[in-house]
Design a protein around this motif. Sequence first.
Motif, PDB file in Angstrom:
ATOM      1  N   LYS A  43       0.802  -1.222   0.000  1.00  0.00           N
ATOM      2  CA  LYS A  43       0.000   0.000   0.000  1.00  0.00           C
ATOM      3  C   LYS A  43       0.832   1.269   0.000  1.00  0.00           C
ATOM      4  O   LYS A  43       0.361   2.330  -0.398  1.00  0.00           O
ATOM      5  N   GLY A  44       2.096   1.203   0.433  1.00  0.00           N
ATOM      6  CA  GLY A  44       2.949   2.387   0.436  1.00  0.00           C
ATOM      7  C   GLY A  44       3.336   2.820  -0.966  1.00  0.00           C
ATOM      8  O   GLY A  44       3.258   2.046  -1.923  1.00  0.00           O
ATOM      9  N   SER A  45       3.787   4.054  -1.089  1.00  0.00           N
ATOM     10  CA  SER A  45       4.157   4.586  -2.410  1.00  0.00           C
ATOM     11  C   SER A  45       5.341   3.847  -3.007  1.00  0.00           C
ATOM     12  O   SER A  45       5.524   3.810  -4.220  1.00  0.00           O
ATOM     13  N   GLU A  46       6.171   3.255  -2.144  1.00  0.00           N
ATOM     14  CA  GLU A  46       7.274   2.400  -2.567  1.00  0.00           C
ATOM     15  C   GLU A  46       7.507   1.384  -1.463  1.00  0.00           C
ATOM     16  O   GLU A  46       7.038   1.551  -0.335  1.00  0.00           O
ATOM     17  N   ALA A  49       8.218   2.455   2.360  1.00  0.00           N
ATOM     18  CA  ALA A  49       7.627   3.762   2.717  1.00  0.00           C
ATOM     19  C   ALA A  49       6.834   3.703   4.010  1.00  0.00           C
ATOM     20  O   ALA A  49       6.732   4.696   4.729  1.00  0.00           O
ATOM     21  N   GLY A 136       1.989   1.038  -4.049  1.00  0.00           N
ATOM     22  CA  GLY A 136       0.865   1.938  -4.317  1.00  0.00           C
ATOM     23  C   GLY A 136      -0.427   1.193  -4.578  1.00  0.00           C
ATOM     24  O   GLY A 136      -1.355   1.740  -5.171  1.00  0.00           O
ATOM     25  N   HIS A 463      -2.102  12.458   2.187  1.00  0.00           N
ATOM     26  CA  HIS A 463      -3.323  11.771   1.797  1.00  0.00           C
ATOM     27  C   HIS A 463      -4.117  12.676   0.858  1.00  0.00           C
ATOM     28  O   HIS A 463      -4.269  13.875   1.132  1.00  0.00           O
ATOM     29  N   GLU A 464      -4.616  12.113  -0.208  1.00  0.00           N
ATOM     30  CA  GLU A 464      -5.504  12.847  -1.106  1.00  0.00           C
ATOM     31  C   GLU A 464      -6.775  13.218  -0.337  1.00  0.00           C
ATOM     32  O   GLU A 464      -7.505  12.349   0.141  1.00  0.00           O
ATOM     33  N   GLY A 542      -0.695   4.260  -2.030  1.00  0.00           N
ATOM     34  CA  GLY A 542       0.378   5.249  -2.086  1.00  0.00           C
ATOM     35  C   GLY A 542       0.259   6.332  -1.048  1.00  0.00           C
ATOM     36  O   GLY A 542       1.228   7.059  -0.797  1.00  0.00           O
ATOM     37  N   ASP A 543      -0.915   6.466  -0.434  1.00  0.00           N
ATOM     38  CA  ASP A 543      -1.106   7.506   0.572  1.00  0.00           C
ATOM     39  C   ASP A 543      -0.551   7.059   1.922  1.00  0.00           C
ATOM     40  O   ASP A 543      -0.383   5.879   2.193  1.00  0.00           O
ATOM     41  N   ASN A 546       5.773   8.571   4.150  1.00  0.00           N
ATOM     42  CA  ASN A 546       6.823   8.195   3.203  1.00  0.00           C
ATOM     43  C   ASN A 546       8.149   8.221   3.954  1.00  0.00           C
ATOM     44  O   ASN A 546       8.948   9.148   3.825  1.00  0.00           O
TER      45      ASN A 546
END
Length: 550
Positions: A43-46, A49, A136, A463-464, A542-543, A546
């Motif tokens: 779930k992390g951006s990389e 993260a 992500g 977070h978006e 991705g949210d 990081n």
Amino acid sequence: MADIEREAMEYDVVIVGAGPAGLSAAIRLKQLDADCNVVVLEKGSEVGAHILSGAVLDPCGLDALIPDWKEKGAPLNVPVKEDNFYMLGEAGEVRVPNFPMPPLMNNHGNYIVSMGNVCRWMAEQAEEMGVEIFPGMACSEIVYGDKGEVKGVVAGEMGLGADGKPGPSYEPGMELHGKYVFLSEGVRGSLSKQVIEKFDLAQGKEPQKYGVGMKEIWEIDPAKHKEGTVTHTMGWPLGKKAGGGSFIYHLDNNQVYVGFVVHLGYKNPNVFPYMEFQQFKHHPMVAELLKGGKRVAYGARAITEGGYQSMPKMVAPGVALLGCSVGMVNVPRIKGNHNAMISGKAAAEAAYSAIQAGRSGDELPDYEKEVREGAIGKDLYKVRNVKPLWSKFGLTASLAIGGFDMWCNTLFGGSLIGTLKHGKSDAEATEPAADHKMIDYPKPDGKLSFDRLTNVAFSFTNHEESQPAHLTLKDDTVPVGVNLEKFAGPSARYCPAGVYEFVEEEGKDTRFVINFQNCVHCKTCDIKDPSQNIVWTTPQGGDGPNYPNM
């Protein structure tokens, strides 16, 4: 959103979470069968993260998985050279000698590491072997088969509006199906929680216990830096308010990991774990070390502490729980990464044998047996009474009786006191505010100690804002009507990221506000909320934080 049509992809094994457990499983599957079709969803951006750990790593897990890890460049570059234990008072400290401690407490042969960077390296090894890794890709739902077995997961759903309905840029995500699904989400994973409840995997087990661990990375004066030094403290400032303690690890490049753990079984809802951490840094011993330095990163994470007697059943039809999804931390050692790796290896071997035998979608009893009777079970069995002793009798008694009990288990393979129970969950342990005193915490000075929102900026969390809040309430009336009224609104304090606040405006009713944008995915709210009214779910992929080198 079961009515949405999604494409499906088929794999031999689907792994949720690119932590040490999930990546170990992926690597082992490919070692056993290069043609095994394996996917890891993160779930992390990389990769890395969302990984936060102390961390002093016992390399036994890597030794078993990748014996030539040194030659392959694993980022284990700082061997432990010195091991210190201190009991702190407000103005001074007493060194606890190493010699009476059981051998398992010795850090000789271990390494100070960034587990985020270790996982990044492990991901490289896995990809070279042909494992598909998709960062992500938050996994939001379990997919069940015709017989009720876990068949797969939904991953990559994006673009939902704040009302939970598809927005103009909506992507429905995909279903990823596997002959077996491994959940290696870390502590209190949202899918693991669902599976444990659906299949009643915790029946007959003690409640899981937790701590919240907070960590900062500091760059300090080179004259004060002692690479390879490991220091743990207990006592001040927590005292009798809660169990817990600190860690200070000197890694390379004049950097120091400074961390603090507060056990979440505390009774007084006025305890403020984050401020205990900030106060700790003003102890003369710590303040002198950090003076002239600068904090470069911050993060927080819940820790499983229930140990041997709290591990749920680890398998159900089509699914296995790995690592901290089960709870494999050795509490007195403050180590779980080695057990996570070993669990991933064991799950992979069980799934490989099942697939070779033509099975799929059933349980993997060989995995459960290996965890409970093998290296992990033996590691946790020796220390199973330390946590309940600490919770029931306090720090001093737990040091004396717990130390004696560990020696008995180490030398004779058994205990004079059997296996103690934990009793209440951490949520149930919270008592009404009327039964306790308020606690006055010093204001952060902006040099050694910082307010939460300032520190959250150093977790690089994003977070978006147009998406649905991933922190939901079962009942909107409970935060003010019950938790504020009875427990003085503990969510405003137990969250290490300042997500929750009670807003009072003249002439208006008190409002409960969830600032989900601040969330560092520690899961403390899901654990400690006394009404168990807050539910942590995954935001879109991705949210979140990081973390650079946690």
